[in-house]
Each structure stands twice: as C-alpha cells, then as structure tokens.
Design an enzyme around this catalytic site. Structure first.
Site, PDB file in Angstrom:
ATOM      1  N   LYS A 156      -5.324  -0.555 -10.531  1.00 22.97           N
ATOM      2  CA  LYS A 156      -5.395   0.917 -10.612  1.00 22.97           C
ATOM      3  C   LYS A 156      -5.108   1.400 -12.030  1.00 22.97           C
ATOM      4  O   LYS A 156      -5.802   2.272 -12.551  1.00 22.97           O
ATOM      5  CB  LYS A 156      -4.380   1.560  -9.638  1.00 22.97           C
ATOM      6  CG  LYS A 156      -4.619   1.222  -8.185  1.00 22.97           C
ATOM      7  CD  LYS A 156      -3.507   1.742  -7.297  1.00 22.97           C
ATOM      8  CE  LYS A 156      -2.177   1.071  -7.483  1.00 22.97           C
ATOM      9  NZ  LYS A 156      -2.092  -0.327  -7.057  1.00 22.97           N
TER      10      LYS A 156
ATOM     11  N   GLY B 206       3.833  -1.269 -10.726  1.00 22.97           N
ATOM     12  CA  GLY B 206       3.680  -1.906 -12.031  1.00 22.97           C
ATOM     13  C   GLY B 206       2.213  -1.857 -12.371  1.00 22.97           C
ATOM     14  O   GLY B 206       1.409  -2.517 -11.718  1.00 22.97           O
ATOM     15  N   HIS B 207       1.844  -1.010 -13.313  1.00 24.30           N
ATOM     16  CA  HIS B 207       0.436  -0.831 -13.673  1.00 24.30           C
ATOM     17  C   HIS B 207       0.223  -1.350 -15.089  1.00 24.30           C
ATOM     18  O   HIS B 207       0.776  -0.809 -16.046  1.00 24.30           O
ATOM     19  CB  HIS B 207       0.045   0.652 -13.567  1.00 24.30           C
ATOM     20  CG  HIS B 207       0.194   1.199 -12.181  1.00 24.30           C
ATOM     21  ND1 HIS B 207      -0.013   2.511 -11.854  1.00 24.30           N
ATOM     22  CD2 HIS B 207       0.517   0.585 -11.011  1.00 24.30           C
ATOM     23  CE1 HIS B 207       0.179   2.682 -10.562  1.00 24.30           C
ATOM     24  NE2 HIS B 207       0.515   1.531 -10.030  1.00 24.30           N
TER      25      HIS B 207
ATOM     26  N   GLN C  48       1.014   1.588  -5.404  1.00 23.10           N
ATOM     27  CA  GLN C  48       0.957   0.701  -4.243  1.00 23.10           C
ATOM     28  C   GLN C  48      -0.487   0.632  -3.708  1.00 23.10           C
ATOM     29  O   GLN C  48      -1.411   0.862  -4.459  1.00 23.10           O
ATOM     30  CB  GLN C  48       1.929   1.149  -3.132  1.00 23.10           C
ATOM     31  CG  GLN C  48       3.411   0.926  -3.461  1.00 23.10           C
ATOM     32  CD  GLN C  48       3.975   1.910  -4.453  1.00 23.10           C
ATOM     33  OE1 GLN C  48       3.925   3.111  -4.249  1.00 23.10           O
ATOM     34  NE2 GLN C  48       4.526   1.419  -5.545  1.00 23.10           N
TER      35      GLN C  48
ATOM     36  N   ASP D 232      -1.618  -3.593  -6.584  1.00 23.57           N
ATOM     37  CA  ASP D 232      -2.002  -4.435  -7.731  1.00 23.57           C
ATOM     38  C   ASP D 232      -3.503  -4.668  -7.828  1.00 23.57           C
ATOM     39  O   ASP D 232      -3.960  -5.720  -8.281  1.00 23.57           O
ATOM     40  CB  ASP D 232      -1.281  -5.801  -7.670  1.00 23.57           C
ATOM     41  CG  ASP D 232       0.224  -5.648  -7.670  1.00 23.57           C
ATOM     42  OD1 ASP D 232       0.714  -4.714  -8.331  1.00 23.57           O
ATOM     43  OD2 ASP D 232       0.909  -6.454  -7.021  1.00 23.57           O
TER      44      ASP D 232
HETATM   45  P1  GDP Z   1      -2.096  -2.011 -10.428  1.00 31.40           P
HETATM   46  O1  GDP Z   1      -0.694  -2.086  -9.932  1.00 31.40           O
HETATM   47  O2  GDP Z   1      -3.067  -1.672  -9.359  1.00 31.40           O
HETATM   48  O3  GDP Z   1      -2.252  -1.133 -11.631  1.00 31.40           O
HETATM   49  O4  GDP Z   1      -2.464  -3.493 -10.883  1.00 31.40           O
HETATM   50  P2  GDP Z   1      -1.534  -4.490 -11.755  1.00 31.40           P
HETATM   51  O5  GDP Z   1      -1.549  -4.023 -13.160  1.00 31.40           O
HETATM   52  O6  GDP Z   1      -0.224  -4.707 -11.103  1.00 31.40           O
HETATM   53  O7  GDP Z   1      -2.323  -5.847 -11.557  1.00 31.40           O
HETATM   54  C1  GDP Z   1      -3.642  -5.996 -11.979  1.00 31.40           C
HETATM   55  C2  GDP Z   1      -3.682  -7.123 -13.012  1.00 31.40           C
HETATM   56  O8  GDP Z   1      -5.014  -7.460 -13.267  1.00 31.40           O
HETATM   57  C3  GDP Z   1      -3.126  -6.721 -14.372  1.00 31.40           C
HETATM   58  O9  GDP Z   1      -2.543  -7.854 -14.960  1.00 31.40           O
HETATM   59  C4  GDP Z   1      -4.340  -6.268 -15.162  1.00 31.40           C
HETATM   60  O10 GDP Z   1      -4.198  -6.413 -16.563  1.00 31.40           O
HETATM   61  C5  GDP Z   1      -5.371  -7.210 -14.633  1.00 31.40           C
HETATM   62  N1  GDP Z   1      -6.740  -6.705 -14.557  1.00 31.40           N
HETATM   63  C6  GDP Z   1      -7.191  -5.464 -14.241  1.00 31.40           C
HETATM   64  N2  GDP Z   1      -8.529  -5.462 -14.181  1.00 31.40           N
HETATM   65  C7  GDP Z   1      -8.935  -6.723 -14.452  1.00 31.40           C
HETATM   66  C8  GDP Z   1     -10.207  -7.375 -14.494  1.00 31.40           C
HETATM   67  O11 GDP Z   1     -11.257  -6.795 -14.238  1.00 31.40           O
HETATM   68  N3  GDP Z   1     -10.209  -8.708 -14.805  1.00 31.40           N
HETATM   69  C9  GDP Z   1      -9.066  -9.404 -15.047  1.00 31.40           C
HETATM   70  N4  GDP Z   1      -9.166 -10.687 -15.338  1.00 31.40           N
HETATM   71  N5  GDP Z   1      -7.862  -8.828 -15.007  1.00 31.40           N
HETATM   72  C10 GDP Z   1      -7.799  -7.513 -14.696  1.00 31.40           C
HETATM   73  P1  IMO Z   2       1.491  -1.174  -7.583  1.00 36.84           P
HETATM   74  O1  IMO Z   2       1.501   0.297  -7.817  1.00 36.84           O
HETATM   75  C1  IMO Z   2       2.211  -4.480  -4.827  1.00 36.84           C
HETATM   76  C2  IMO Z   2       5.471  -3.994  -1.951  1.00 36.84           C
HETATM   77  C3  IMO Z   2       6.694  -4.869  -2.117  1.00 36.84           C
HETATM   78  C4  IMO Z   2       7.092  -5.037  -0.651  1.00 36.84           C
HETATM   79  C5  IMO Z   2       6.812  -3.660  -0.087  1.00 36.84           C
HETATM   80  C6  IMO Z   2       8.023  -2.739  -0.010  1.00 36.84           C
HETATM   81  O2  IMO Z   2       1.819  -2.002  -8.779  1.00 36.84           O
HETATM   82  O3  IMO Z   2       0.255  -1.602  -6.862  1.00 36.84           O
HETATM   83  P2  IMO Z   2       9.364  -1.385  -1.857  1.00 36.84           P
HETATM   84  O4  IMO Z   2      10.127  -1.846  -3.059  1.00 36.84           O
HETATM   85  O5  IMO Z   2       8.267  -0.435  -2.159  1.00 36.84           O
HETATM   86  O6  IMO Z   2      10.259  -0.880  -0.765  1.00 36.84           O
HETATM   87  O7  IMO Z   2       8.690  -2.729  -1.264  1.00 36.84           O
HETATM   88  O8  IMO Z   2       5.826  -3.069  -0.918  1.00 36.84           O
HETATM   89  N1  IMO Z   2       5.115  -3.205  -3.145  1.00 36.84           N
HETATM   90  C7  IMO Z   2       4.055  -3.487  -3.924  1.00 36.84           C
HETATM   91  N2  IMO Z   2       3.185  -4.499  -3.886  1.00 36.84           N
HETATM   92  N3  IMO Z   2       2.082  -3.508  -5.751  1.00 36.84           N
HETATM   93  C8  IMO Z   2       2.933  -2.458  -5.781  1.00 36.84           C
HETATM   94  O9  IMO Z   2       2.757  -1.408  -6.596  1.00 36.84           O
HETATM   95  C9  IMO Z   2       4.013  -2.439  -4.867  1.00 36.84           C
HETATM   96  N4  IMO Z   2       5.041  -1.585  -4.647  1.00 36.84           N
HETATM   97  C10 IMO Z   2       5.689  -2.064  -3.583  1.00 36.84           C
HETATM   98  O10 IMO Z   2       6.358  -6.108  -2.695  1.00 36.84           O
HETATM   99  O11 IMO Z   2       6.235  -5.937  -0.014  1.00 36.84           O
HETATM  100 MG    MG Z   3       0.892  -3.435  -9.885  1.00 35.58          MG
END
Ligand code: GDP
Ligand code: IMO
Ligand code: MG
Length: 427
Positions: A16, A40-41, A223, A13
C-alpha cells in the site's frame, strides 16, 4: 470524484505504501484513518528507503497535506521517533496534521497487549504488541483519552490518574505484573504534547474542504481487509476497520465522497501472525517466495507466511470493499517460476465453494483448488508498459481479472516508485 481509497485486499503488507507514494504525486491530500503504528509501509524512492508507521505515505512530497484522521490510535512516542528519523533523512514533515480526536496509546496499553498475548499462550493472535487492541478497547468502552485532551493539563492529569489506577489494578491483580507511576507518564506525555501541539487540529474540516473544492484526496489504508475486526478472520485480526467503509468513520467523510476504491493485492499471498491460511506453502516454493519477495515485516521483522494467490479471498474482499480496481503488487517476485498456481475455489467436505467462509474452523478445513498457469522467466523489473510484459505474465493478470471480476489498473514490478505500470489513469 477525485478521491481514491487504497486498501489492502489481503492480510496486510500488500505494498500500500509504495502505491500511495506513487499516486500521491498527483494528489493534494493523503489521509490515514485507522490502525496505528502496527502498520509498516515501505517506500523506496531512487535508492532511499523509508518506513512509515503512523506517517501518511504522501510525506515525501513537500506540497501535500498529510492527515492522521480521527479513527487512528496514536502513539506519541512512536510518532515523534518517526518524525525525527524522517527529518534526519531530509524529509520535511511540516505538512502533517493530526486529528484532536485520535485515541492516545499509553505504556499500559502496550504492556497489556504483551501480557494478554502471553496469557493466551498457543492461542495468541501474534499482535505487533504496539498496544493497538487495548487502546481501541478503551475507546469502545468509552474510557480512552483523546489527543486533544492532552492540551488541557489539569483535565489530562485527572483523566490519566484515574485511568492508570484502573489499569494498575488489572496489571497487578489479574496479570500479576508491575503497574505504572502515573506522575511519570504524565510528565513524559506533557513533553510529547508540547511537541505535538502544532500538528493537532480538526482534520475532518480539512478533508471535507479538500473534497468540496474537488482537490485530489488519497485515503491510505493500513493493515488489510482480512484483518478487519468485523469482516476479517476473527479473532486473528486487528482492532479496526481496514476496509473501505472504515474511511467514512475514521476520517469523517460521507460514503458519497468516495470515488475509486483500489485494492492493493500481492501477486501471491502473505500473512504475519496466527490463523488459517488456505494457500499457505510450507515447502521450498514458500521459502523461495519469502526470499525473493523479502517477506519480513517492516514493523516487527517477523518472517511472513507465504502462499499462492487466493482468488476466493480476493473475490470476497472485492465484494465487501466495492473494489473498482486492483493494483497488482510484487508481480516481479513471480518471475522465474515454471508454473504458477492460483486458487480458484475451495474444496470443503467434497463440495467446491467460491465464498470465503466466515467460520474459521470451516476455513481451516478448506483445501484450495488450483488453476495452474505457465510462468515466465524474464526479469520484468524495468518494464514500463503493459504491452511489454511477457505473454504469460499478461495471461496471469487476465486470469486474476476474470476470476475476481475486477480490472487490474496498476501493476507493480519492483519496490521503487519508478517500477510502476499504469494501465488506466487513476485521477
Ligand atoms: P504495506 O504495509 O502494504 O505498505 O506493505 P509493506 O511495505 O509492509 O510490504 C511490502 C514490501 O514489498 C515492501 O518491502 C516494499 O518495498 C515491497 N514492494 C512493494 N511493491 C513491490 C513490487 O512491486 N516488487 C517488489 N519486489 N517489492 C515491492
Ligand atoms: P500494514 O499496514 C500485516 C497483524 C498482526 C496480527 C494482527 C493483530 O503494514 O499492512 P495488532 O498489533 O494490530 O493488534 O495485531 O494483525 N497486523 C498486520 N499484518 N500488516 C500490517 O499492517 C499489520 N498490522 C497488524 O501481525 O496478526
Ligand atoms: Mg506493512
């Protein structure tokens, strides 16, 4: 070399998806190579918000190829739902390709994931319950079913029926729960296969040809490094390799084909699920970061655990990924703090250490040693050039570079595509 890897350099998270979407504007191909719809991106373009789980984050551009590589575990139900949602949002998904080798997630994988988490009780991993671990278990055990196999009905039927019989024994006898009707799964999955047929191919050929033709290829990590099955905080990890090396196996490319390796790094640290987290904040500051950063999971909605930036951790993830650059994410969330702390060592049994320990008991005993920096009060969400950032924000970035020894080439100051500062061209 015009290929760029983006990996998460913390616990996932890191943003990416946002940065892949930004860089995809310049790329020809975007490739996912591990994990599944546990990812979840989130991508925000203008005022539209998209959540990608299996879909590569280049799909918002019509002219890019989006590849789901062989190392992914693939949930057809999840994928088709994602397609339906995206198409309803007006996104063209015809440029998506799925490797015939991806291992398929079946309902019994999801059920076993949930049953095993319950059975672990207090020691649960906190998985997303998407069946990721059990599907990779079958792959490694050599009994898994690959997507290409679904296209030969007779063959698929015999493989599935034998697999369901084995899983039902486990579910009914060991977990004392209810098994599955193989015919029902077969019928449902034949329906999925009909819809998926047009996407299935040997994607290793597509990726290789693009690389040989010097096209711009963007490898999208899911991840984060500390969730790597080998190098992460085992057992509180996922079941794949979210590290840069994972792309070689998960997309079928040689290491010499990979150019830049960018670590997406949050300006602080978050984690979902269980396991030690040295800089975790259990106080008002942690709550404030969670609220300001909207730190709730894209896939499960769970509140993320929050803490200060951990330099020891990022130094480690930089080393094992061979990071050539950092993309510093969510810097705007730190606006408004009087003081900002960054961890520049761990205190362990009276000693200061700078290596991230492999042993979780040791990690749990590590106390962060903080460097305290002055914060900044300005809203930075509309800043477009590095020079225009507040002096204290620049000092914070410099401190991160000095401790990790990796240049910060991208700075993200908001969730939107436009809220991105590029200090050095990537492609
Ligand atoms: P990922 O799994 O690495 O793609 O990240 P996620 O999407 O799960 O979580 C990142 C969160 O931060 C999302 O809600 C994005 O919309 C948000 N986000 C990404 N870059 C920025 C930033 O520079 N500032 C803020 N405030 N939010 C951001
Ligand atoms: P993105 O791509 C954050 C974590 C789960 C748990 C562990 C194992 O959005 O960054 P799993 O279901 O993979 O067997 O769970 O890994 N986990 C993540 N945490 N971002 C993710 O993906 C994750 N995908 C799995 O919360 O701790
Ligand atoms: Mg994510």
């Amino acid at each position: 070399m015009p290929s760029v890897v983006i990996i998460g350099a913390q616990w996932g998270d890191e943003g990416k998806g946002k940065i892949i979407d930004y860089l995809a504007g310049e790329a020809d191909v975007v490739v996912r190579a591990q994990g599944g719809n546990n990812a979840g991106h989130t991508v925000i373009v203008e005022d539209k918000k998209y959540a990608f789980h299996l879909m590569p984050s280049g799909v918002l551009y019509n002219d890019k190829k989006n590849v789901i590589g062989n190392g992914v575990v693939f949930d057809p139900e999840g994928f088709l739902k994602e397609i339906d949602i995206l198409e309803a949002q007006g996104v063209d998904t015809s440029n998506v390709m799925i490797d015939e080798r991806v291992h398929v997630i079946f309902p019994y994988h999801k059920k076993i994931d949930a049953l095993e988490e319950d059975a672990r009780g207090e020691d649960k991993i906190g998985t997303t319950k998407k069946g990721i671990g059990p599907c990779y278990m079958d792959k490694i055990e050599r009994s898994g079913i690959r997507l290409g196999e679904l296209l030969d009905r007779e063959h698929f039927k015999s493989r599935l029926f034998s697999q369901v019989a084995r899983k039902n024994k486990l579910i009914e006898k060991y977990y004392e729960s209810q098994g599955f009707d193989p015919q029902e799964i077969f019928d449902t999955y034949c329906g999925y296969a009909d819809r998926l047929k047009k996407y299935i191919t040997d994607t290793t050929v597509i990726v290789h040809e693009a690389l040989v033709e010097e096209k711009k290829v963007l490898f999208e990590g899911a991840q984060g490094t500390l969730l790597d099955i080998d190098l992460g905080t085992y057992p509180y990890v996922t079941s794949s390799h979210p590290t840069s090396g994972g792309f070689c196996i998960g997309a079928g490319v040689g290491p010499n084909m990979i150019g830049e390796v960018i670590g997406a790094v949050k300006a602080y640290t978050t984690r979902v699920g269980s396991g030690p987290f040295p800089t975790e904040l259990h106080d008002e500051t942690g709550n404030l970061i969670r609220t300001k950063g909207n730190e709730f999971g894209t896939t499960t909605g769970r509140p993320r655990r929050c803490g200060w930036f951990d330099g020891v951790m990022v130094k480690y993830t930089s080393r094992i990924n061979g990071l050539t650059a950092i993309s510093l994410m969510l810097l705007d969330v730190l606006s408004g703090f009087d003081k900002i702390k960054m961890c520049v060592g761990y205190q362990y049994k009276g000693e200061i250490i700078h290596h991230f320990p492999a042993d979780l008991n040791k990690l749990a005993e590590c106390k962060p040693v903080y460097k305290e920096l002055d914060g900044w009060q300005e809203d930075i969400t509309s800043i477009e050039r590095y020079e225009d950032l507040p002096e204290n924000a620049k000092k914070y970035i410099k401190a991160i570079e000095e401790y990790t020894q990796v240049p910060v080439k991208i700075i993200s100051v908001g969730p939107k595509r436009s809220q991105t500062i590029i200090r050095e061209a990537i492609f």
